[in-house]
Design an enzyme around this catalytic site. Structure first.
Site, PDB file in Angstrom:
ATOM      1  N   THR A   1      82.198  42.683 143.862  1.00  0.00           N
ATOM      2  CA  THR A   1      81.809  42.619 142.453  1.00  0.00           C
ATOM      3  C   THR A   1      82.509  43.704 141.629  1.00  0.00           C
ATOM      4  OG1 THR A   1      79.920  43.083 140.997  1.00  0.00           O
ATOM      5  CG2 THR A   1      79.814  44.015 143.175  1.00  0.00           C
ATOM      6  N   ASP A   2      82.615  43.466 140.338  1.00  0.00           N
ATOM      7  CA  ASP A   2      83.182  44.497 139.452  1.00  0.00           C
ATOM      8  C   ASP A   2      82.226  45.676 139.270  1.00  0.00           C
ATOM      9  OD1 ASP A   2      81.264  43.251 137.869  1.00  0.00           O
ATOM     10  OD2 ASP A   2      82.579  42.898 136.151  1.00  0.00           O
ATOM     11  N   GLU A   3      80.957  45.500 139.687  1.00  0.00           N
ATOM     12  CA  GLU A   3      79.961  46.554 139.449  1.00  0.00           C
ATOM     13  C   GLU A   3      80.264  47.819 140.248  1.00  0.00           C
ATOM     14  OE1 GLU A   3      75.920  45.139 139.115  1.00  0.00           O
ATOM     15  OE2 GLU A   3      76.608  43.129 138.604  1.00  0.00           O
TER      16      GLU A   3
ATOM     17  N   TYR B   1      72.450  48.231 144.412  1.00  0.00           N
ATOM     18  CA  TYR B   1      73.249  47.032 144.724  1.00  0.00           C
ATOM     19  C   TYR B   1      74.734  47.370 144.750  1.00  0.00           C
ATOM     20  CZ  TYR B   1      75.978  42.820 143.598  1.00  0.00           C
ATOM     21  OH  TYR B   1      76.936  41.833 143.576  1.00  0.00           O
TER      22      TYR B   1
ATOM     23  N   LYS C   1      77.497  47.424 147.808  1.00  0.00           N
ATOM     24  CA  LYS C   1      78.725  46.603 147.788  1.00  0.00           C
ATOM     25  C   LYS C   1      79.955  47.511 147.905  1.00  0.00           C
ATOM     26  CE  LYS C   1      79.272  42.720 147.255  1.00  0.00           C
ATOM     27  NZ  LYS C   1      79.313  41.574 148.212  1.00  0.00           N
TER      28      LYS C   1
ATOM     29  N   TYR D   1      66.308  43.362 128.165  1.00  0.00           N
ATOM     30  CA  TYR D   1      66.229  44.776 128.532  1.00  0.00           C
ATOM     31  C   TYR D   1      66.841  45.625 127.424  1.00  0.00           C
ATOM     32  CZ  TYR D   1      65.627  42.984 133.346  1.00  0.00           C
ATOM     33  OH  TYR D   1      65.210  42.328 134.474  1.00  0.00           O
TER      34      TYR D   1
ATOM     35  N   ARG E   1      66.336  48.353 131.975  1.00  0.00           N
ATOM     36  CA  ARG E   1      66.562  48.505 133.424  1.00  0.00           C
ATOM     37  C   ARG E   1      66.971  49.955 133.698  1.00  0.00           C
ATOM     38  NH1 ARG E   1      71.246  44.703 135.722  1.00  0.00           N
ATOM     39  NH2 ARG E   1      69.579  43.203 136.113  1.00  0.00           N
TER      40      ARG E   1
HETATM   41  P1  NAD Z   1      73.163  34.736 145.997  1.00  0.00           P
HETATM   42  O1  NAD Z   1      72.098  35.787 146.026  1.00  0.00           O
HETATM   43  O2  NAD Z   1      72.977  33.541 145.133  1.00  0.00           O
HETATM   44  O3  NAD Z   1      73.392  34.186 147.486  1.00  0.00           O
HETATM   45  C1  NAD Z   1      73.472  35.029 148.597  1.00  0.00           C
HETATM   46  C2  NAD Z   1      73.466  34.160 149.845  1.00  0.00           C
HETATM   47  O4  NAD Z   1      73.591  35.028 150.979  1.00  0.00           O
HETATM   48  C3  NAD Z   1      72.176  33.351 150.035  1.00  0.00           C
HETATM   49  O5  NAD Z   1      72.483  32.040 150.448  1.00  0.00           O
HETATM   50  C4  NAD Z   1      71.448  34.108 151.139  1.00  0.00           C
HETATM   51  O6  NAD Z   1      70.604  33.279 151.935  1.00  0.00           O
HETATM   52  C5  NAD Z   1      72.598  34.661 151.945  1.00  0.00           C
HETATM   53  N1  NAD Z   1      72.229  35.862 152.706  1.00  0.00           N
HETATM   54  C6  NAD Z   1      71.600  36.966 152.232  1.00  0.00           C
HETATM   55  N2  NAD Z   1      71.390  37.841 153.246  1.00  0.00           N
HETATM   56  C7  NAD Z   1      71.934  37.276 154.359  1.00  0.00           C
HETATM   57  C8  NAD Z   1      72.049  37.699 155.716  1.00  0.00           C
HETATM   58  N3  NAD Z   1      71.564  38.871 156.130  1.00  0.00           N
HETATM   59  N4  NAD Z   1      72.684  36.880 156.590  1.00  0.00           N
HETATM   60  C9  NAD Z   1      73.184  35.678 156.189  1.00  0.00           C
HETATM   61  N5  NAD Z   1      73.073  35.219 154.927  1.00  0.00           N
HETATM   62  C10 NAD Z   1      72.455  36.014 154.019  1.00  0.00           C
HETATM   63  O7  NAD Z   1      74.487  35.519 145.662  1.00  0.00           O
HETATM   64  P2  NAD Z   1      75.733  35.083 144.740  1.00  0.00           P
HETATM   65  O8  NAD Z   1      75.425  35.401 143.334  1.00  0.00           O
HETATM   66  O9  NAD Z   1      76.174  33.729 145.122  1.00  0.00           O
HETATM   67  O10 NAD Z   1      76.809  36.149 145.229  1.00  0.00           O
HETATM   68  C11 NAD Z   1      77.619  35.893 146.371  1.00  0.00           C
HETATM   69  C12 NAD Z   1      78.559  37.056 146.594  1.00  0.00           C
HETATM   70  O11 NAD Z   1      79.378  37.239 145.443  1.00  0.00           O
HETATM   71  C13 NAD Z   1      77.855  38.387 146.836  1.00  0.00           C
HETATM   72  O12 NAD Z   1      78.572  39.086 147.828  1.00  0.00           O
HETATM   73  C14 NAD Z   1      77.925  39.095 145.493  1.00  0.00           C
HETATM   74  O13 NAD Z   1      77.941  40.488 145.652  1.00  0.00           O
HETATM   75  C15 NAD Z   1      79.261  38.572 144.969  1.00  0.00           C
HETATM   76  N6  NAD Z   1      79.396  38.507 143.499  1.00  0.00           N
HETATM   77  C16 NAD Z   1      78.440  37.884 142.749  1.00  0.00           C
HETATM   78  C17 NAD Z   1      78.601  37.796 141.368  1.00  0.00           C
HETATM   79  C18 NAD Z   1      77.601  37.073 140.485  1.00  0.00           C
HETATM   80  O14 NAD Z   1      77.728  37.104 139.264  1.00  0.00           O
HETATM   81  N7  NAD Z   1      76.625  36.380 141.035  1.00  0.00           N
HETATM   82  C19 NAD Z   1      79.732  38.366 140.761  1.00  0.00           C
HETATM   83  C20 NAD Z   1      80.684  39.003 141.568  1.00  0.00           C
HETATM   84  C21 NAD Z   1      80.504  39.054 142.942  1.00  0.00           C
HETATM   85  P1  TYD Z   2      71.966  39.862 135.633  1.00  0.00           P
HETATM   86  O1  TYD Z   2      72.066  38.395 135.445  1.00  0.00           O
HETATM   87  O2  TYD Z   2      70.833  40.414 136.454  1.00  0.00           O
HETATM   88  O3  TYD Z   2      73.364  40.368 136.217  1.00  0.00           O
HETATM   89  P2  TYD Z   2      73.938  41.885 136.426  1.00  0.00           P
HETATM   90  O4  TYD Z   2      72.827  42.841 136.334  1.00  0.00           O
HETATM   91  O5  TYD Z   2      74.492  41.812 137.818  1.00  0.00           O
HETATM   92  O6  TYD Z   2      74.989  42.064 135.375  1.00  0.00           O
HETATM   93  O7  TYD Z   2      71.874  40.554 134.204  1.00  0.00           O
HETATM   94  C1  TYD Z   2      72.879  40.342 133.226  1.00  0.00           C
HETATM   95  C2  TYD Z   2      72.556  41.219 132.033  1.00  0.00           C
HETATM   96  O8  TYD Z   2      71.334  40.752 131.432  1.00  0.00           O
HETATM   97  C3  TYD Z   2      72.297  42.663 132.415  1.00  0.00           C
HETATM   98  O9  TYD Z   2      72.822  43.503 131.376  1.00  0.00           O
HETATM   99  C4  TYD Z   2      70.790  42.791 132.447  1.00  0.00           C
HETATM  100  C5  TYD Z   2      70.334  41.775 131.410  1.00  0.00           C
HETATM  101  N1  TYD Z   2      69.034  41.114 131.693  1.00  0.00           N
HETATM  102  C6  TYD Z   2      68.013  41.132 130.724  1.00  0.00           C
HETATM  103  O10 TYD Z   2      68.181  41.684 129.622  1.00  0.00           O
HETATM  104  N2  TYD Z   2      66.841  40.513 131.020  1.00  0.00           N
HETATM  105  C7  TYD Z   2      66.616  39.899 132.222  1.00  0.00           C
HETATM  106  O11 TYD Z   2      65.503  39.364 132.446  1.00  0.00           O
HETATM  107  C8  TYD Z   2      67.671  39.879 133.190  1.00  0.00           C
HETATM  108  C9  TYD Z   2      67.480  39.211 134.509  1.00  0.00           C
HETATM  109  C10 TYD Z   2      68.860  40.505 132.866  1.00  0.00           C
END
Ligand code: NAD
Ligand code: TYD
Length: 378
Positions: A135-137, A184, A188, A241, A315
Site C-alpha cells: 500500500t502507499d500508506e 496497519y 505492511k 472523521y 481517527r
Molecule cells: P481485504 O481485507 O478485502 O481482504 C483480505 C483477504 O485476506 C480476505 O479474503 C481474508 O480472508 C484474507 N486473509 C486475511 N488474513 C489471512 C490469513 N492469515 N491467511 C490467509 N488469508 C487471510 O483486503 P483488500 O482491500 O482486498 O487488500 C488486499 C491487499 O491489498 C492487502 O495486502 C492490502 O494491504 C493491499 N492494498 C489494499 C488497498 C485498498 O484500498 N483496499 C490499497 C493498496 C493495497
Molecule cells: P478507509 O476507506 O478506511 O481507507 P484508508 O484509511 O486506508 O485510507 O478511509 C478512507 C478515508 O475516509 C480516510 O481518510 C478515513 C475516512 N473515513 C471516514 O471519514 N469515515 C469512515 O467511517 C471511514 C471508514 C473512513
C-alpha cells in the site's frame, strides 16, 4: 506457457478481482486461491468463476508454513501473488497484534515456504516469482500545501476528466523513505522490508507494488465508499472523521488488477512500482458525490441526503494526504488506468445498489456485532 500460481487473499476485495482476471484471461494457468476466510474473505465474491477447471480454492492461513510448503510441493507452484492481509486501519488501531501476526509473520511464512520449495528444485529461482502487494500508506502522510488544489504535474487518460487537482507539490515516489503511522501501515511496511530482504539476501525473484486507495465492487463495507453508499441508501448517519479534509488518491479496483497482471508478467525482478491514477479527492467531496449519485439512482431529489453527514471524532493519527506518483509504471510498462473516476464511481454505486443481498449477507451476524461494539457512534 503453463504456470501454477497461488494468489493469497483471493476471497477478499482486491484479491477476488485478481483471481477473476487471471482465471478468465489465462485458461492455461492453474490458479490457486489460498485464503483463511476471515471476516473480510467471502467466496460469494467469486461465484462466477468457482467452477472453472483452472481454479482451486484452498482454505488456509498464510501463517501455516507447513501447509503452504506442502501445497507448493503438491501443486508445483512457480508464482505467488500475495495479497492476504488485515487491511483496515481502524481495526489496526484497536487490535495491532492481529496485524503484526498476519501481515508480518504471515508474509514471512509465505516467503520461507517459497524459498524452501524453490531452493529444493534443480532449476531453483529460474522461472519463479514472488509478487507482494502493498500500500502507499507505508510512505506516511504528505503535506497539504495547496488546500484549494493545483494542477498536478502528471495526468493519465483517466485523470484528464473533470477532477484532477493535486493538494500539494509532493507525491509518493518509489525512492521515498518509509514513514508508516498506523499499526496497519507499520505492519505492511515491515512485510515489504522482509520481501526485499529475501531478494537481497537469498536472490529470491521478488517484486513489490504500493497502490493507492481502491474502490469498486466487493469491497467490505467497513471502508469509506461501500459503508457510505449503504448508509445513504438506508438513510443512516455518515460518520465523517474530523473535518472531512483528508485527501486520498482513488483507483478503480479493476485497474489495479490490470496493473498486477502486467507487473507479474513484465515487472523487473527486485523492483518496486507505485500504482495510482493521479486522482486525489478530499473525503468530504467524495462523500457529496456519493450522496448525489445514490439519490439520483434511487430517484430521490439529488442532494436530499446531505443532512446525513455527521462529523465525528477524528481517527487517531489520521494521515492527512496520500498521493501516488505512478509515472515509473507508466513509463516502463505503459500501464494507465482505464476508467475516469466519475465513470468508476457511477458503476460502483450501481453495483452496490443492485447487490443488496451481497451487502446484507456481509453486514449481518457476528461481523455486525463486532462492528457495533467497535464503533459505537455508527
Ligand atoms: P481485504 O481485507 O478485502 O481482504 C483480505 C483477504 O485476506 C480476505 O479474503 C481474508 O480472508 C484474507 N486473509 C486475511 N488474513 C489471512 C490469513 N492469515 N491467511 C490467509 N488469508 C487471510 O483486503 P483488500 O482491500 O482486498 O487488500 C488486499 C491487499 O491489498 C492487502 O495486502 C492490502 O494491504 C493491499 N492494498 C489494499 C488497498 C485498498 O484500498 N483496499 C490499497 C493498496 C493495497
Ligand atoms: P478507509 O476507506 O478506511 O481507507 P484508508 O484509511 O486506508 O485510507 O478511509 C478512507 C478515508 O475516509 C480516510 O481518510 C478515513 C475516512 N473515513 C471516514 O471519514 N469515515 C469512515 O467511517 C471511514 C471508514 C473512513
Amino acid at each position: 506457457m503453463k504456470r501454477t500460481i497461488i494468489i493469497t487473499g483471493g476471497a477478499g476485495f482486491i484479491g477476488s478481482h485478481v483471481v477473476r482476471l487471471f482465471v478468465n484471461k489465462y485458461p492455461e494457468y492453474r490458479i490457486i486461491n489460498l485464503d483463511k476466510l476471515t471476516y473480510a474473505g467471502n467466496l460469494a465474491n467469486l461465484k462466477d468463476i468457482e467452477d472453472k477447471p483452472n481454479y482451486r480454492f484452498v482454505k488456509m492461513d498464510i501463517c501455516d508454513f507447513e501447509g503452504v510448503y506442502k501445497l507448493m510441493q503438491e501443486e508445483h507452484v512457480d508464482g505467488i501473488i500475495h495479497l492476504a492481509a488485515e487491511s483496515h486501519v481502524d481495526r489496526s488501531i484497536k487490535d495491532p497484534f492481529t496485524f503484526a501476526q498476519t501481515n508480518v509473520m504471515g508474509t514471512l511464512s509465505m516467503l520461507q515456504a517459497a524459498k524452501a520449495y524453490w531452493e529444493s528444485l534443480p532449476e531453483k529461482w529460474e522461472g519463479k516469482r514472488f509478487y507482494h502487494i502493498s500500500t502507499d500508506e507505508v510512505y506516511g502522510a504528505l503535506e497539504m500545501t495547496h488546500p484549494e488544489g493545483i494542477e498536478p504535474p502528471f495526468t493519465t487518460k483517466a485523470s484528464s476528466g473533470k477532477h484532477h487537482l493535486a493538494y500539494g507539490e509532493k507525491f509518493f515516489t518509489e525512492d521515498l523513505k518509509y514513514q508508516p503511522h498506523s499499526p496497519y501501515s507499520a505492519a505492511k511496511a515491515s512485510s515489504d522490508h522482509f520481501v526485499r530482504a529475501f531478494h537481497d539476501t537469498y536472490g529470491m525473484p521478488t517484486v513489490v507494488t504500493n497502490c493507492s486507495n481502491n474502490y469498486g465492487p466487493y469491497q467490505f463495507p467497513e471502508k469509506l465508499i461501500p459503508l457510505f453508499i449503504n448508509n445513504i441508501r438506508h438513510r443512516k448517519p455518515l460518520p465523517v472523521y474530523g473535518k472531512g479534509e483528508n485527501v486520498r488518491d482513488w483507483l478503480y479496483v479493476v485497474d489495479h488488477a490490470r496493473a498486477i497482471d502486467m507487473i507479474f508478467h513484465e515487472g523487473k525482478v527486485g523492483e518496486t512500482y507505485n500504482i495510482g491514477g493521479f486522482n486525489e479527492w478530499k473525503n468530504i467531496d467524495i462523500i457529496k458525490v456519493l450522496i448525489n449519485t445514490v439519490d439520483r439512482l434511487l430517484g430521490r431529489p439529488e442532494g436530499a441526503d446531505m443532512d446525513l453527514i455527521t462529523y465525528v471524532t477524528d481517527r487517531a493519527g489520521h494521515d492527512l494526504r496520500y498521493a501516488i506518483d505512478s509515472s515509473k509504471l507508466q513509463k516502463e510498462l505503459g500501464w494507465e488506468p482505464s476508467l475516469q473516476f466519475e465513470e468508476g464511481i457511477e458503476e460502483t454505486v450501481r453495483w452496490y445498489l443492485d447487490n443488496q443481498e451481497w451487502m446484507d449477507n456481509v453486514t449481518s451476524g457476528d461481523y455486525q456485532r463486532y462492528y457495533d461494539d467497535m464503533y459505537s457512534h455508527r
